[in-house]
Design a protein around this motif. Sequence first.
Motif, PDB file in Angstrom:
ATOM      1  N   ALA A 135      24.184  36.973  42.464  1.00 35.16           N
ATOM      2  CA  ALA A 135      25.438  37.356  42.728  1.00 35.16           C
ATOM      3  C   ALA A 135      26.555  37.117  44.310  1.00 35.16           C
ATOM      4  CB  ALA A 135      25.056  38.666  42.653  1.00 35.16           C
ATOM      5  N   SER A 136      27.546  37.291  44.528  1.00 33.58           N
ATOM      6  CA  SER A 136      28.415  36.847  45.959  1.00 33.58           C
ATOM      7  C   SER A 136      29.749  37.626  45.219  1.00 33.58           C
ATOM      8  CB  SER A 136      28.790  35.775  45.173  1.00 33.58           C
ATOM      9  OG  SER A 136      29.863  35.238  44.487  1.00 33.58           O
ATOM     10  N   PRO A 137      30.113  38.174  46.368  1.00 43.13           N
ATOM     11  CA  PRO A 137      30.728  39.695  46.908  1.00 43.13           C
ATOM     12  C   PRO A 137      32.048  38.832  46.434  1.00 43.13           C
ATOM     13  CG  PRO A 137      30.331  38.857  48.872  1.00 43.13           C
ATOM     14  CD  PRO A 137      29.350  37.761  48.215  1.00 43.13           C
ATOM     15  N   VAL A 138      32.029  37.475  45.632  1.00 43.50           N
ATOM     16  CA  VAL A 138      33.956  37.095  44.676  1.00 43.50           C
ATOM     17  C   VAL A 138      33.255  37.720  43.661  1.00 43.50           C
ATOM     18  CG1 VAL A 138      35.113  35.716  44.004  1.00 43.50           C
ATOM     19  CG2 VAL A 138      34.030  34.939  46.365  1.00 43.50           C
ATOM     20  N   LEU A 139      31.997  37.614  42.858  1.00 43.77           N
ATOM     21  CA  LEU A 139      31.811  37.811  41.247  1.00 43.77           C
ATOM     22  C   LEU A 139      31.826  39.239  41.642  1.00 43.77           C
ATOM     23  CD1 LEU A 139      30.803  37.299  38.695  1.00 43.77           C
ATOM     24  CD2 LEU A 139      28.425  36.773  39.259  1.00 43.77           C
TER      25      LEU A 139
ATOM     26  N   ALA B  32      46.080  43.008  40.974  1.00 44.19           N
ATOM     27  CA  ALA B  32      44.097  43.423  42.529  1.00 44.19           C
ATOM     28  C   ALA B  32      43.619  41.718  42.227  1.00 44.19           C
ATOM     29  CB  ALA B  32      43.301  44.612  41.117  1.00 44.19           C
ATOM     30  N   VAL B  33      44.064  40.870  42.232  1.00 48.83           N
ATOM     31  CA  VAL B  33      43.521  39.886  42.456  1.00 48.83           C
ATOM     32  C   VAL B  33      43.571  40.045  43.789  1.00 48.83           C
ATOM     33  CG1 VAL B  33      43.875  37.596  43.169  1.00 48.83           C
ATOM     34  CG2 VAL B  33      43.952  38.346  40.329  1.00 48.83           C
ATOM     35  N   PRO B  34      44.606  39.476  45.643  1.00 49.09           N
ATOM     36  CA  PRO B  34      43.832  40.066  46.385  1.00 49.09           C
ATOM     37  C   PRO B  34      43.154  40.030  47.062  1.00 49.09           C
ATOM     38  CG  PRO B  34      46.629  40.538  45.984  1.00 49.09           C
ATOM     39  CD  PRO B  34      45.856  40.433  44.755  1.00 49.09           C
ATOM     40  N   PHE B  35      42.701  40.800  46.383  1.00 52.20           N
ATOM     41  CA  PHE B  35      41.081  41.579  46.589  1.00 52.20           C
ATOM     42  C   PHE B  35      40.720  41.120  46.674  1.00 52.20           C
ATOM     43  CE2 PHE B  35      43.292  44.905  47.570  1.00 52.20           C
ATOM     44  CZ  PHE B  35      42.860  46.479  49.070  1.00 52.20           C
ATOM     45  N   VAL B  36      39.968  40.009  45.107  1.00 50.67           N
ATOM     46  CA  VAL B  36      39.111  39.160  45.070  1.00 50.67           C
ATOM     47  C   VAL B  36      39.360  37.869  45.723  1.00 50.67           C
ATOM     48  CG1 VAL B  36      38.321  37.505  43.112  1.00 50.67           C
ATOM     49  CG2 VAL B  36      38.607  39.889  42.763  1.00 50.67           C
ATOM     50  N   VAL B  37      40.422  37.482  46.640  1.00 48.65           N
ATOM     51  CA  VAL B  37      41.001  36.725  46.928  1.00 48.65           C
ATOM     52  C   VAL B  37      40.214  36.561  48.712  1.00 48.65           C
ATOM     53  CG1 VAL B  37      42.439  34.691  47.995  1.00 48.65           C
ATOM     54  CG2 VAL B  37      42.326  34.901  45.224  1.00 48.65           C
ATOM     55  N   ALA B  38      40.282  38.161  49.524  1.00 50.67           N
ATOM     56  CA  ALA B  38      40.179  38.154  50.328  1.00 50.67           C
ATOM     57  C   ALA B  38      38.286  38.162  50.642  1.00 50.67           C
ATOM     58  CB  ALA B  38      40.489  39.924  51.054  1.00 50.67           C
TER      59      ALA B  38
ATOM     60  N   GLY C 289      37.503  47.258  45.475  1.00 53.58           N
ATOM     61  CA  GLY C 289      37.717  46.878  44.354  1.00 53.58           C
ATOM     62  C   GLY C 289      38.418  47.782  43.796  1.00 53.58           C
ATOM     63  N   LEU C 290      37.480  48.352  42.963  1.00 57.29           N
ATOM     64  CA  LEU C 290      37.751  49.428  42.008  1.00 57.29           C
ATOM     65  C   LEU C 290      38.910  49.906  42.458  1.00 57.29           C
ATOM     66  CD1 LEU C 290      33.797  51.085  42.000  1.00 57.29           C
ATOM     67  CD2 LEU C 290      35.737  50.003  39.653  1.00 57.29           C
ATOM     68  N   PHE C 291      38.761  50.595  43.601  1.00 58.04           N
ATOM     69  CA  PHE C 291      39.855  51.604  44.187  1.00 58.04           C
ATOM     70  C   PHE C 291      41.170  50.980  43.813  1.00 58.04           C
ATOM     71  CE2 PHE C 291      36.691  54.694  46.258  1.00 58.04           C
ATOM     72  CZ  PHE C 291      37.015  55.204  45.032  1.00 58.04           C
ATOM     73  N   ALA C 292      41.556  49.781  44.248  1.00 53.96           N
ATOM     74  CA  ALA C 292      42.742  48.909  44.276  1.00 53.96           C
ATOM     75  C   ALA C 292      43.075  48.523  43.472  1.00 53.96           C
ATOM     76  CB  ALA C 292      42.165  47.909  45.152  1.00 53.96           C
ATOM     77  N   ALA C 293      42.816  48.142  41.752  1.00 54.74           N
ATOM     78  CA  ALA C 293      41.946  47.973  41.076  1.00 54.74           C
ATOM     79  C   ALA C 293      42.730  49.018  39.935  1.00 54.74           C
ATOM     80  CB  ALA C 293      41.223  46.823  40.243  1.00 54.74           C
ATOM     81  N   TYR C 294      41.724  50.352  40.327  1.00 58.13           N
ATOM     82  CA  TYR C 294      42.317  51.103  39.219  1.00 58.13           C
ATOM     83  C   TYR C 294      44.494  51.962  40.110  1.00 58.13           C
ATOM     84  CZ  TYR C 294      42.192  56.382  38.008  1.00 58.13           C
ATOM     85  OH  TYR C 294      42.576  57.367  37.763  1.00 58.13           O
ATOM     86  N   GLY C 295      44.245  52.279  41.185  1.00 53.83           N
ATOM     87  CA  GLY C 295      45.041  52.272  41.699  1.00 53.83           C
ATOM     88  C   GLY C 295      46.410  51.766  41.007  1.00 53.83           C
ATOM     89  N   CYS C 296      46.145  50.274  40.849  1.00 47.43           N
ATOM     90  CA  CYS C 296      47.108  49.332  39.973  1.00 47.43           C
ATOM     91  C   CYS C 296      47.244  49.785  38.916  1.00 47.43           C
ATOM     92  CB  CYS C 296      47.221  47.481  40.840  1.00 47.43           C
ATOM     93  SG  CYS C 296      47.022  47.092  42.250  1.00 47.43           S
TER      94      CYS C 296
ATOM     95  N   SER D  96      33.420  41.572  43.237  1.00 49.27           N
ATOM     96  CA  SER D  96      34.446  42.273  43.527  1.00 49.27           C
ATOM     97  C   SER D  96      35.049  41.526  41.827  1.00 49.27           C
ATOM     98  CB  SER D  96      34.935  40.914  44.985  1.00 49.27           C
ATOM     99  OG  SER D  96      34.495  41.643  45.864  1.00 49.27           O
ATOM    100  N   LEU D  97      35.221  40.592  41.619  1.00 47.27           N
ATOM    101  CA  LEU D  97      36.428  40.753  40.204  1.00 47.27           C
ATOM    102  C   LEU D  97      35.794  41.304  38.734  1.00 47.27           C
ATOM    103  CD1 LEU D  97      37.717  38.560  38.663  1.00 47.27           C
ATOM    104  CD2 LEU D  97      36.087  36.881  38.214  1.00 47.27           C
ATOM    105  N   SER D  98      34.036  41.823  38.923  1.00 45.53           N
ATOM    106  CA  SER D  98      33.360  42.533  38.215  1.00 45.53           C
ATOM    107  C   SER D  98      34.152  44.241  38.521  1.00 45.53           C
ATOM    108  CB  SER D  98      32.497  42.829  37.709  1.00 45.53           C
ATOM    109  OG  SER D  98      31.896  43.168  39.508  1.00 45.53           O
ATOM    110  N   MET D  99      34.305  44.565  39.696  1.00 44.98           N
ATOM    111  CA  MET D  99      34.643  45.862  40.244  1.00 44.98           C
ATOM    112  C   MET D  99      36.427  45.514  39.689  1.00 44.98           C
ATOM    113  SD  MET D  99      32.888  47.595  40.796  1.00 44.98           S
ATOM    114  CE  MET D  99      31.401  46.944  39.758  1.00 44.98           C
ATOM    115  N   VAL D 100      37.429  44.835  39.803  1.00 50.77           N
ATOM    116  CA  VAL D 100      38.595  44.901  39.284  1.00 50.77           C
ATOM    117  C   VAL D 100      38.166  45.034  37.661  1.00 50.77           C
ATOM    118  CG1 VAL D 100      40.687  43.298  38.977  1.00 50.77           C
ATOM    119  CG2 VAL D 100      38.982  43.579  40.790  1.00 50.77           C
ATOM    120  N   PHE D 101      37.756  44.309  37.175  1.00 50.05           N
ATOM    121  CA  PHE D 101      37.648  44.655  35.404  1.00 50.05           C
ATOM    122  C   PHE D 101      37.696  46.022  34.690  1.00 50.05           C
ATOM    123  CE2 PHE D 101      35.318  45.170  31.920  1.00 50.05           C
ATOM    124  CZ  PHE D 101      36.186  44.492  30.977  1.00 50.05           C
TER     125      PHE D 101
END
Length: 564
Positions: free
Chosen positions: A370-374, A508-514, A453-460, A376-381
């Motif tokens: 597991a990595s922060p990128v993966l 919400a992709v900027p949070f995955v890139v960050a 990542g969760l709250f950013a994707a949820y707000g968007c 973050s991606l799952s949290m965005v989902f």
Amino acid sequence: MAVPVTAVEPPARAVSPRHFVRLKLRVLGNNFRGQAWRIALFVLGVLFGLWFAGVGFFLLAAPGLAGESRYALMAAAFGGGVLTLGWLLLPLVFFGVDETLDPARFALLPLSRRTLVTGLLAAALVSVPALATVVTVAGLVVTAGALGGWSAALVGTLGALGGLLVCVAGARAVTSAFATMLRSRRVRDLAAVLLAVLAALLGPLQLFVVAAVQQADWDRLTGVARVVGWTPFGAPWTAGVDVAEGRAGAAVAKLLITAATLGVLLLWWSRSLESAMVGAASAGPARAPRGAVGGAVAQLFPRAVGWTRRDRFGALVARECRYWWRDARRRANLITVAVVGVFVPVMVNLGGASFVVEGGAAFGAATADASPVLVSLSMVFVGVLASVTLANQFGFDGSGYAANVVAGVPGRVELRARMVAFSLYVVPILVVVAVVLALVLGRPQWLGVMAGGLFAAYGCGLAINGFISVLGAYSLPETSNPFAMNTGAGIAKSLFTLLSMVASTVAAVPFVVAAALLGDVWLWLALPLGLAYGTGAALLGAYLAGDALDRRQPELLAAVTPRR
């Protein structure tokens, strides 16, 4: 002497399933009349269904055309089992069931239980999913015929038809049973547990299948396929293959298993259907008023929203909070968010597990892949999935939305209140998801990344779904079944869900890139920036979509009002 002539009424014709089919087709035609967008969605759904059905047909027919009996058994057992499981679970989570003929409307008619169940079953077979299933399982008939001749093809046809009936009856029985359970607040927790168990069963199944495929132990898979073939999930689909392999007795036994399963499902459906037609289950004795403090107005506000102002905004928040807690249809969506929100990220982040098969037992050893990128991606989902429930938030109100139109509620106030009320239930779920995933992965230092990542994707998602709910609303059937959908509405729900999830994910992709570029610095910045980003997006969405709502209130009311 004149003999009085007595008028003799002609005997009434018995009601048969064909009457229900004709009634459904007539209602369907009336719903399409003057609704070009409904016709377009229906045609699009038919095309999508036929495309997926064609792919399934070739996958199930390939083993027979290649002359591989072993692969034919595995395709029939596993493919048919997954198809049956999909019919049982997908209506609860995504698509719902077609309720063009609402069973509650037959409550006062002199129809026997058998007539009603068989008629509704026949009407349910006239649908796009049933047509796609028929095309798909025709591949099993081709396989059986190629391996065993016309006798195997005939038995395969009987099994495929029986399997189709099991799928349709199972879907209706499950949704009807859960509708009855969710209607009673006493047993809503039990319904949540049952849904969680059904979803959790997919995890061990996935682990076992991945382990078996990685080890390429085809003999083991063949043995599992034979076991599945004797269950209701695989019995109807493997009967034709058994005849092709010279096991006629096994094929007869599996057809009997299919018939018994169908009988049990129809009995279960009839019991839950009768309960749904009688009326809502009792919610228990009413609680005493909280007292005279605050007066009658204070009693309208649940304790969780006691902090809100006693104005139009506060009243809307209080009303929405009550509806999300008491309405079975909304409660079913909250259960889906809770179950899928916990299950999906755990499986995604543990998907890099290495599976070792020794001594006939499978062990899953999760590696530190597991990595922060993966993460973050799952949290965005998960955040996007949580917000997509509001894509048709006005459809939950139906004709009741007329009260807001008459009162002249500003669109911005309306959307902000709905977002706040929904978030009172969903935000705690999102916090639990982040904490559970951090504990499962053993990475508590990533908690800020997960929550951000969760709250950013949820707000968007709230912002995007605010627009979709105003511009793409559709009516829901007036029924006690929270999983019911009008014909064509399931296709609309799927398309709007896809549109919402894609747009919210892009936002919400900027949070995955960050998370990929900033490294350890992002562990500290993710949470505050995620909260600010999500909150700002939600407020901006409510501001812009509120103007559209002010202009479209009459059109929106017409769109969400059920047509009789």
